[in-house]
Structures are given as structure tokens and as C-alpha cells.
Write a protein that holds these residues in place. Structure first.
Motif, PDB file in Angstrom:
ATOM      1  N   GLN A 177      17.814   7.115   7.013  1.00 48.11           N
ATOM      2  CA  GLN A 177      17.033   7.310   8.219  1.00 48.11           C
ATOM      3  C   GLN A 177      16.063   6.149   8.383  1.00 48.11           C
ATOM      4  N   PHE A 178      15.983   5.593   9.601  1.00 48.19           N
ATOM      5  CA  PHE A 178      14.944   4.603   9.918  1.00 48.19           C
ATOM      6  C   PHE A 178      13.989   5.301  10.876  1.00 48.19           C
ATOM      7  N   GLY A 179      12.827   5.744  10.401  1.00 47.31           N
ATOM      8  CA  GLY A 179      11.937   6.528  11.254  1.00 47.31           C
ATOM      9  C   GLY A 179      12.642   7.806  11.652  1.00 47.31           C
TER      10      GLY A 179
ATOM     11  N   ASN B 245      28.242  -0.269  19.019  1.00 50.35           N
ATOM     12  CA  ASN B 245      27.018  -0.895  18.519  1.00 50.35           C
ATOM     13  C   ASN B 245      26.039   0.187  18.084  1.00 50.35           C
ATOM     14  N   GLY B 246      25.399  -0.040  16.958  1.00 49.03           N
ATOM     15  CA  GLY B 246      24.374   0.896  16.506  1.00 49.03           C
ATOM     16  C   GLY B 246      24.927   2.146  15.852  1.00 49.03           C
ATOM     17  N   SER B 247      26.239   2.169  15.537  1.00 54.21           N
ATOM     18  CA  SER B 247      26.817   3.381  14.955  1.00 54.21           C
ATOM     19  C   SER B 247      26.620   3.453  13.441  1.00 54.21           C
ATOM     20  N   GLY B 248      26.096   2.381  12.847  1.00 52.89           N
ATOM     21  CA  GLY B 248      25.766   2.445  11.418  1.00 52.89           C
ATOM     22  C   GLY B 248      26.665   1.625  10.503  1.00 52.89           C
ATOM     23  N   LYS B 249      27.545   0.811  11.087  1.00 47.40           N
ATOM     24  CA  LYS B 249      28.503   0.043  10.281  1.00 47.40           C
ATOM     25  C   LYS B 249      27.798  -0.921   9.324  1.00 47.40           C
ATOM     26  N   THR B 250      26.887  -1.720   9.897  1.00 49.26           N
ATOM     27  CA  THR B 250      26.198  -2.708   9.065  1.00 49.26           C
ATOM     28  C   THR B 250      25.321  -2.006   8.028  1.00 49.26           C
ATOM     29  N   THR B 251      24.698  -0.921   8.411  1.00 47.61           N
ATOM     30  CA  THR B 251      23.860  -0.180   7.458  1.00 47.61           C
ATOM     31  C   THR B 251      24.706   0.337   6.295  1.00 47.61           C
ATOM     32  N   LEU B 252      25.901   0.836   6.582  1.00 50.20           N
ATOM     33  CA  LEU B 252      26.781   1.314   5.517  1.00 50.20           C
ATOM     34  C   LEU B 252      27.160   0.163   4.579  1.00 50.20           C
TER      35      LEU B 252
HETATM   36  P1  ADP Z   1      26.180  -1.318  13.798  1.00 51.74           P
HETATM   37  O1  ADP Z   1      26.386  -2.324  12.704  1.00 51.74           O
HETATM   38  O2  ADP Z   1      27.224  -0.243  13.828  1.00 51.74           O
HETATM   39  O3  ADP Z   1      26.026  -1.961  15.142  1.00 51.74           O
HETATM   40  P2  ADP Z   1      23.663  -0.828  12.454  1.00 51.74           P
HETATM   41  O4  ADP Z   1      24.052  -0.261  11.148  1.00 51.74           O
HETATM   42  O5  ADP Z   1      23.234  -2.246  12.490  1.00 51.74           O
HETATM   43  O6  ADP Z   1      24.821  -0.548  13.517  1.00 51.74           O
HETATM   44  O7  ADP Z   1      22.473   0.031  13.043  1.00 51.74           O
HETATM   45  C1  ADP Z   1      22.510   1.435  13.119  1.00 51.74           C
HETATM   46  C2  ADP Z   1      21.205   1.917  13.723  1.00 51.74           C
HETATM   47  O8  ADP Z   1      20.150   1.725  12.809  1.00 51.74           O
HETATM   48  C3  ADP Z   1      20.810   1.146  14.983  1.00 51.74           C
HETATM   49  O9  ADP Z   1      20.244   2.048  15.889  1.00 51.74           O
HETATM   50  C4  ADP Z   1      19.787   0.153  14.466  1.00 51.74           C
HETATM   51  O10 ADP Z   1      18.866  -0.201  15.466  1.00 51.74           O
HETATM   52  C5  ADP Z   1      19.130   0.915  13.341  1.00 51.74           C
HETATM   53  N1  ADP Z   1      18.632   0.037  12.272  1.00 51.74           N
HETATM   54  C6  ADP Z   1      19.390  -0.753  11.482  1.00 51.74           C
HETATM   55  N2  ADP Z   1      18.637  -1.391  10.569  1.00 51.74           N
HETATM   56  C7  ADP Z   1      17.369  -1.012  10.803  1.00 51.74           C
HETATM   57  C8  ADP Z   1      16.093  -1.324  10.188  1.00 51.74           C
HETATM   58  N3  ADP Z   1      16.023  -2.147   9.149  1.00 51.74           N
HETATM   59  N4  ADP Z   1      15.000  -0.726  10.708  1.00 51.74           N
HETATM   60  C9  ADP Z   1      15.077   0.111  11.743  1.00 51.74           C
HETATM   61  N5  ADP Z   1      16.226   0.470  12.363  1.00 51.74           N
HETATM   62  C10 ADP Z   1      17.360  -0.085  11.891  1.00 51.74           C
END
Ligand code: ADP
Ligand code: MG
Length: 236
Positions: A10-12, A36-43
Motif C-alpha cells: 500500500q502507498f498511503g 498503467n498503474g496496475s502494479g506491474k512495476t511495483t511487483l
Molecule cells: P504499472 O507499472 O502497472 O504502471 P506501478 O506499479 O508503477 O504500475 O504503480 C502502481 C500504483 O502505485 C500507481 O498508482 C502508482 O502511482 C503507485 N505507486 C508506485 N510507486 C509508488 C511510490 N513509490 N509511492 C507512491 N505511489 C506509488
């Protein structure tokens, strides 16, 4: 090879990852797709240890990655946006990477050659086009012959010839039994590559299917069409 189990981040107030679980095996080329924003990079960053999940765990070759950072030497990572010291030349960046690593490892400089980066060794990073920076990132990802490759939007910004070179390289490494995890918006780029598709939406894993099952289920051979059909069927 990699197991992610009930990952939540969770971010906030925003749930970037919501109870995501998957298993990634050697010899697979897994497409991680979704809006976009579905969480791929975060995973991906969780797997790399760059983001620590709030709950759930990840194992790499059977070991929990928490507090065991050395597994990272076995992963080649191509970031969505590669950032390098502005004033360093390409050759210096590559030398620096080799210096940081154990140089007794056999280097894989296929992409350095295929992208003709030698000719650009004296060019400073700040002067490079986005595509050339991507080539440097790709060359570094493969350089230390890792058993896992994680490529975040690798073909974005690459010219069609370079994209094809990279695809060939990905296929040949996958065929050697490596695990490749790749995100891309350009589904046509993934058609000849992937063995499995993970589709994410709003931090949730919407589906996780082998490409053969996906093609069978949908009757579509093209990835973009197959996914469009699944989405149509899952929407209420
Ligand atoms: P994707 O790669 O699928 O486009 P991300 O994993 O980059 O998506 O982001 C998923 C969600 O988390 C987005 O809404 C993004 O704004 C949010 N997010 C990613 N990293 C951070 C961070 N370090 N702080 C706050 N929000 C983040
Ligand atoms: Mg991303």
C-alpha cells in the motif's frame, strides 16, 4: 524459481498490490501486462527487493528474499527508465558495472555487439537518445549471464531493428532454461516470446494463464486478440 505469496503493498491509501500470488519457473517467459498503474512495476520491484511488501513473502530458489540480498546477482534487470551518471560515457558505465561485480564471471556481451555500442563508448550518457539509453540498459541486464531476466517495458523507445535483436536474445536465453519476466504495453512484441500471461488490474492479479491455454480458451492465436476476448468475457 520465484514464488510470490499473498503480496500486498500500500502507498498511503492506494493499494498498489492486493494479495498477489504467483509461481515463476525456469524456462518460462512470462508477460506481465495490465493498464498503467496496475502494479506491474511495483511487483517487479518487490521481487528485486527494491520495494518491501506490507504482507506476504517472496522466495527465490527456495529462500525468502528478505534480508538475503545476494540473490540479486542472479537477476538481470532492465528498468523502465534507466538512470545513469550523466557525465559518464557508455564505456565507463559498462566498465563500472564490471568493476562492481565479480569479474571472474563469464560475460555475455552479445547485446553490446548487436547494438554496436562499441562505436558509442565515448558518448556521454546525458547526450544519448532514449532508445540508446534503453540499449545500454538491455546490454547491462544480460551482461552477467543471470539465470533470471526482469525486463520492464524493454522495447519502449527502441527502433524496430533493435527491438527485434532484443527479442531474439530473449528467446535464446529462455531456450537455455532461464526465466524471463517481461512487461510491455505493446502486445504484438510479445507474441513470439511468451509462455504465460499474468494480467494485472488495480493491483490484483486478474488472470494467470499459459499461452497455450489462453489460445485454446479464446480461439485466438494473437495475444492482443486473446486478451481482448478474455477481458470481454470477464467484464460484468
Ligand atoms: P504499472 O507499472 O502497472 O504502471 P506501478 O506499479 O508503477 O504500475 O504503480 C502502481 C500504483 O502505485 C500507481 O498508482 C502508482 O502511482 C503507485 N505507486 C508506485 N510507486 C509508488 C511510490 N513509490 N509511492 C507512491 N505511489 C506509488
Ligand atoms: Mg510500470
Amino acid at each position: 524459481m520465484i514464488i510470490a505469496s499473498n503480496i500486498t503493498k500500500q502507498f498511503g491509501k492506494l493499494k498498489a498490490l492486493d494479495n498477489v500470488s504467483t509461481i515463476c519457473n525456469k524456462g518460462e517467459c512470462i508477460a506481465l501486462i495490465g493498464p498503467n498503474g496496475s502494479g506491474k512495476t511495483t511487483l517487479i520491484k518487490c521481487i528485486l527487493g527494491m520495494v518491501v511488501p506490507d504482507s506476504g513473502f517472496i522466495t527465490f530458489k527456495g529462500h525468502n528474499i528478505l534480508h538475503h540480498y545476494t540473490y540479486r546477482t542472479d537477476i538481470g534487470y532492465m528498468p523502465q527508465i534507466g538512470r545513469y551518471p550523466d557525465n559518464m560515457a557508455i564505456g565507463q558505465v559498462l566498465d563500472m558495472m564490471k568493476d562492481i561485480r565479480d569479474t571472474t564471471a563469464i560475460l555475455d556481451e552479445d547485446l553490446v555487439t548487436a547494438f554496436s555500442l562499441q562505436k558509442l563508448f565515448n558518448k556521454r550518457m546525458r547526450t544519448l537518445s532514449g532508445g540508446t539509453t534503453q540499449k545500454v540498459s538491455a546490454a547491462i541486464a544480460f551482461l552477467f549471464n543471470p539465470s533470471v531476466l526482469i525486463l520492464d517495458e524493454p522495447t519502449a523507445g527502441l527502433d524496430p531493428i533493435a527491438a527485434e535483436v532484443l527479442k531474439e536474445k530473449i528467446i535464446s536465453e529462455k531456450d537455455k532454461g532461464k526465466l524471463v519476466l517481461i512487461t510491455s504495453h505493446i502486445l504484438s512484441d510479445l507474441d513470439d516470446l511468451v509462455t504465460r500471461v499474468i494480467y494485472m488490474q488495480d493491483g490484483k492479479l486478474l488472470f494467470n494463464k499459459s499461452i497455450s491455454v489462453l489460445r485454446e480458451d479464446t480461439g485466438e492465436s494473437k495475444l492482443s486478440k486473446a486478451i481482448a476476448r478474455v477481458m470481454k468475457n470477464t467484464m460484468p
